[in-house]
Design an enzyme around this catalytic site. Structure first.
Site, PDB file in Angstrom:
ATOM      1  N   ASP A 299      -6.425   0.834   8.673  1.00 57.89           N
ATOM      2  CA  ASP A 299      -5.104   1.459   8.680  1.00 57.89           C
ATOM      3  C   ASP A 299      -5.255   2.971   8.851  1.00 57.89           C
ATOM      4  O   ASP A 299      -6.377   3.488   8.961  1.00 57.89           O
ATOM      5  CB  ASP A 299      -4.301   1.109   7.419  1.00 57.89           C
ATOM      6  CG  ASP A 299      -4.973   1.580   6.131  1.00 57.89           C
ATOM      7  OD1 ASP A 299      -5.524   2.696   6.106  1.00 57.89           O
ATOM      8  OD2 ASP A 299      -4.962   0.816   5.141  1.00 57.89           O
TER       9      ASP A 299
ATOM     10  N   TYR B 115       7.118  -8.840   8.050  1.00 54.71           N
ATOM     11  CA  TYR B 115       6.814  -7.417   8.195  1.00 54.71           C
ATOM     12  C   TYR B 115       7.117  -6.940   9.618  1.00 54.71           C
ATOM     13  O   TYR B 115       7.033  -7.709  10.582  1.00 54.71           O
ATOM     14  CB  TYR B 115       5.327  -7.150   7.933  1.00 54.71           C
ATOM     15  CG  TYR B 115       4.854  -7.508   6.551  1.00 54.71           C
ATOM     16  CD1 TYR B 115       4.853  -6.554   5.534  1.00 54.71           C
ATOM     17  CD2 TYR B 115       4.402  -8.793   6.257  1.00 54.71           C
ATOM     18  CE1 TYR B 115       4.407  -6.881   4.261  1.00 54.71           C
ATOM     19  CE2 TYR B 115       3.960  -9.132   4.982  1.00 54.71           C
ATOM     20  CZ  TYR B 115       3.972  -8.169   3.993  1.00 54.71           C
ATOM     21  OH  TYR B 115       3.552  -8.486   2.729  1.00 54.71           O
TER      22      TYR B 115
ATOM     23  N   ASP C 259       0.831  -1.197   0.000  1.00 55.34           N
ATOM     24  CA  ASP C 259       0.000   0.000   0.000  1.00 55.34           C
ATOM     25  C   ASP C 259       0.870   1.252   0.000  1.00 55.34           C
ATOM     26  O   ASP C 259       2.030   1.216   0.449  1.00 55.34           O
ATOM     27  CB  ASP C 259      -0.907   0.017   1.232  1.00 55.34           C
ATOM     28  CG  ASP C 259      -1.997  -1.030   1.157  1.00 55.34           C
ATOM     29  OD1 ASP C 259      -2.500  -1.277   0.054  1.00 55.34           O
ATOM     30  OD2 ASP C 259      -2.331  -1.611   2.211  1.00 55.34           O
TER      31      ASP C 259
END
Length: 227
Positions: free
Chosen positions: A87, A73, A44
């Site tokens: 998010d 991650y 993203d």
């Protein structure tokens, strides 16, 4: 299989925040003069870190091979606030003043281990009946999504309310924003993903990457990797 050209290969990029995955493809086309460029897993715009870029037809044909690799991650989760997208880019859906204890946080993270079912977020690029879920979500449409099996190993790095940092190693198709949302629900205070850095994809790691700003038409081939 056609023998790859010397100008074809794998380029490991350290993506900066703000770029879309297509931004990287577009910029690399300009730098390399090669039109056939793909990648082995999107990130993203707000996320950063390792992007495995595939340069040339011979390597873009291998995308499924690379995309199926496990990934790792480092994520920062903000507690006390749910958002529409799970998010920091979404609208605030709810807030809470509840401050979970360290023991509660560890228990919530413990549920993000092993093989489990995960429901893809509405704000995701997953296709359902030919439509990207985010395209429906932007129209205010929510549809039922089938849970998918993912495999996770999640470790707590730091907890300093309202933020907690975690390391996540996961299988293909795992949504880290969904991990953040599930942690928030377990803690009853809500949560969303504040930042995300991909540190590994298959056997490629972030410390092997080059920045986009380093690449020029005269030097980009120096950074190519070949199978």
């Amino acid at each position: 299989m056609t023998t790859p050209l010397k100008s074809e290969g794998i380029l490991l990029l350290n993506k900066s925040c703000g770029y879309t995955s297509f931004d990287l493809v577009r910029k690399l086309r300009k730098i390399t003069g090669i039109s056939k460029i793909g990648h082995a897993g999107t990130l993203d715009p707000f996320a950063s870190g390792l992007m495995v870029m595939l340069i040339g037809r011979s390597y873009t044909k291998m995308s499924d091979r690379f995309m199926s690799s496990d990934k790792a991650y480092k994520a920062c989760v903000k507690l006390g606030e749910d958002t529409s997208t799970f998010d920091l880019e979404g609208d605030t859906a709810s807030t809470s003043d509840y401050t979970p204890s360290l023991e509660e946080v560890k228990a919530a993270i413990q549920e993000q281990q092993g093989t489990k079912e995960q429901i893809p977020p509405m704000f995701s690029a997953k296709k359902v009946q030919g439509k990207r879920l985010y395209e429906l979500a932007r129209k205010g449409i929510t549809i039922e999504r089938k849970a998918q099996l993912v495999t996770l190993e999640t470790n707590l790095i730091r907890y300093d309310y309202p933020e907690l940092e975690i390391d996540v190693t996961c299988s293909k198709g795992t949504y880290i924003r969904a991990v953040a949302d599930e942690i928030g629900k377990k803690l009853t205070c809500g949560a969303h993903l504040k930042s995300l850095v991909r540190t590994r994809s298959g056997h490629f790691s972030l410390d092997e990457c080059v920045s986009l700003e380093t690449l020029e038409p005269s030097n980009w081939q120096e950074f190519l990797r070949h199978l």
